[in-house]
Design a protein around this motif. Sequence first.
Motif: not given
Length: 431
Positions: A281-282, A285, A277
């Motif tokens: 997410g990283d 972004v 997760v």
Amino acid sequence: MMFVLGILLLFAGIMFSVAWHELGHYLAARKFGIKVPEFFVGFGKTLWSRKVGETEFGVKMIPLGGYVRMIGMLPPAKGETLGRSRRTGPFQGLIDDARQQSAMDVLPEDANRQFYTRAPWKRIIVMAAGPFQNLILAVILFAIAIMGVGVPTSSTTISTVSQCVLPATAPQTEQCPADAPPSPAAAAGLLPGDKIVAFNGAPVTENDWRSLQEAIRAASGTVTITVERGDQRFDLTPTLIRTQAQDLNDPNRVVDVSFLGVTPVPTIARQGPVTVVVAVGDVIVRTGQAIINLPERLPNLFGSAFLGEERDQDGPVGIVGVSRIGGEFLAAEDFTATQRVLFLLNLLALVNISLFLFNLLPLPPLDGGQIFPALWEAIRKRIARVRGKPDPGPVDAAKLLPVAYVVALLFIGWSAILLVADVVNPIQLPF
């Protein structure tokens, strides 16, 4: 051979990602009763196709994307008879022709199976299903890489022990000068192969070198290190010294920390779902920031393609460039089979994250270019209902066709420049 294999594997993976994207549109459209006459990967001349039911599936010559054709993408104009418009304007002919072509695909028995006749929320799901298919595939690929294979990390087993302490400005040599003081690790008797299992009485998690490193840096004076050496377990008591080193979270920052004088054995360790997760997410972004910065990358891309300028190694890369990177990595001799598998899985996951975000941009002809009008239509309907007004009807997406053509031309031009740059001045891997 490995170079060619890497190119083929990445290319096949990208084409599968495109087909997987279109499958999302197709399944959602069928779920809501929308007729889908065509499902193709690629553009241009048809290389192969087969009709299954009412849908023709196939592959076209130019592998730069794919499409699912649904009937009734453009609603009829209000107060107009098909093909006879009472309006004029610089783009009206283009809009009318597109509207007429869209209407020609609709048979009388399919009048209630058109895209525009579905509720806005259903149209949003149909158009968002493609990008979210890419997100799902990216999560699956990251999960296989992180949970199934593992990620490169450092173990808590010692690889090397610094024999002495030298000033940062001193030349780094394999042999210590006679007047150099021994490192804390060497003085305490730590040896390569020792496995650190506890630090100052606190158990050390295997393959969690980062936590151990942070604990060493934060400690001071004499500490207790419990090690396993063969079948024996015992304590050693090095006295740490203070030194200047890079911050673990900000390499550009120098901090005052404690120094032991050991390096860990690199390893690959499986991680849990939380790591997946965090990784997804990283990447979302960082990829989103890269997409936002695409316009400012154009001068360098053009210069590297046509003016012989140096290629930005962190710049955008196309299908050809990605496939070439995969080939070069597989052909390199310095990597294990596990590292090669991890690289290909992560690279393909990055491609899918890019497809997910890029297609959500609110620009026609991208998927977001259909999602935005549907959202606006839903808002208009809700406002009209609250005010007691009649349903304003569907948003006329045909009016966005001039924007769609401009965006398509820009995309074709960008893709052409990217292709030239990837061929004549490709991004070089740092090995």
